[in-house]
Design a protein around this motif. Structure first.
Motif, mmCIF file in Angstrom:
data_model
loop_
_atom_site.group_PDB
_atom_site.id
_atom_site.type_symbol
_atom_site.label_atom_id
_atom_site.label_comp_id
_atom_site.label_asym_id
_atom_site.label_seq_id
_atom_site.Cartn_x
_atom_site.Cartn_y
_atom_site.Cartn_z
ATOM 1 N N ILE A 90 0.475 8.130 -2.858
ATOM 2 C CA ILE A 90 0.670 6.794 -2.312
ATOM 3 C C ILE A 90 -0.603 5.984 -2.511
ATOM 4 O O ILE A 90 -1.689 6.537 -2.632
ATOM 5 C CB ILE A 90 1.067 6.827 -0.816
ATOM 6 N N SER A 91 -0.446 4.687 -2.578
ATOM 7 C CA SER A 91 -1.585 3.800 -2.769
ATOM 8 C C SER A 91 -1.374 2.533 -1.967
ATOM 9 O O SER A 91 -0.251 2.147 -1.648
ATOM 10 C CB SER A 91 -1.741 3.464 -4.261
ATOM 11 N N ARG A 92 -2.471 1.848 -1.680
ATOM 12 C CA ARG A 92 -2.424 0.613 -0.929
ATOM 13 C C ARG A 92 -2.838 -0.556 -1.808
ATOM 14 O O ARG A 92 -3.246 -1.610 -1.328
ATOM 15 C CB ARG A 92 -3.334 0.713 0.298
ATOM 16 N N THR A 94 -1.183 -2.748 -3.501
ATOM 17 C CA THR A 94 -0.390 -3.976 -3.371
ATOM 18 C C THR A 94 -0.407 -4.549 -1.953
ATOM 19 O O THR A 94 0.358 -5.451 -1.649
ATOM 20 C CB THR A 94 1.063 -3.702 -3.783
ATOM 21 N N GLY A 95 -1.254 -4.036 -1.080
ATOM 22 C CA GLY A 95 -1.363 -4.558 0.266
ATOM 23 C C GLY A 95 -0.674 -3.711 1.316
ATOM 24 O O GLY A 95 -0.877 -3.899 2.504
ATOM 25 N N TYR A 96 0.158 -2.780 0.902
ATOM 26 C CA TYR A 96 0.804 -1.871 1.839
ATOM 27 C C TYR A 96 0.985 -0.525 1.150
ATOM 28 O O TYR A 96 0.985 -0.429 -0.071
ATOM 29 C CB TYR A 96 2.147 -2.424 2.336
ATOM 30 N N LEU A 97 1.123 0.529 1.936
ATOM 31 C CA LEU A 97 1.256 1.872 1.371
ATOM 32 C C LEU A 97 2.620 2.051 0.741
ATOM 33 O O LEU A 97 3.639 1.687 1.321
ATOM 34 C CB LEU A 97 1.059 2.929 2.457
ATOM 35 N N GLN A 98 2.620 2.610 -0.468
ATOM 36 C CA GLN A 98 3.888 2.903 -1.116
ATOM 37 C C GLN A 98 3.713 4.050 -2.104
ATOM 38 O O GLN A 98 2.627 4.339 -2.589
ATOM 39 C CB GLN A 98 4.446 1.672 -1.822
ATOM 40 N N ASP A 99 4.809 4.739 -2.378
ATOM 41 C CA ASP A 99 4.859 5.839 -3.344
ATOM 42 C C ASP A 99 4.704 5.241 -4.735
ATOM 43 O O ASP A 99 5.455 4.352 -5.125
ATOM 44 C CB ASP A 99 6.196 6.563 -3.198
#
Length: 120
Positions: A90-92, A94-99
């Motif tokens: 997961i990464s942040r 783009t402004g929010y955590l996502q797979d």
């Protein structure tokens, strides 16, 4: 990741998963969640099996880790502590955590190419 001597020999022998002869391949069936030796799956009949990377140990005991590394053979994310390929990254960015598995190939490559620094 500290790859063993045996694992390093595998990466020298095969440059990509498609180079592995069919007689030596193992497959992951995402329908019945088994590792099988033949395609189609002998358990459920699924024909869209994933060729299993020979460096994958499938048994990660870590719930969460702060970093990620990439397999030298298949390029997929791996746990830097045990080498398991069964991780969700997961990464942040783009402004929010996502797979990140849902990202396009270019954005995933951009993530792989990033350099990380520690400020001490």
């Amino acid at each position: 990741m500290d790859w063993s001597t045996e694992q390093r020999k595998i990466t020298e022998k095969y440059k990509k998963l498609d180079d592995i002869p069919e007689t030596e391949r193992k497959y992951k069936c995402h329908t019945c969640h088994l590792i099988v030796d033949q395609n189609p799956c002998p358990n459920c009949g699924e024909t869209k099996l994933e060729i299993m990377c020979p460096l994958d140990n499938c048994h990660c005991m870590h719930e969460m880790i702060s970093g990620i590394e990439y397999c030298p053979l298949c390029g997929k994310p791996v746990c830097p502590e045990c080498g398991s390929h069964d991780v969700v990254q997961i990464s942040r960015v783009t402004g929010y955590l996502q797979d990140v598995s849902g990202w396009n190939a270019g954005k995933q490559q951009e993530l792989k190419d990033r350099r990380r620094y520690s400020i001490a």
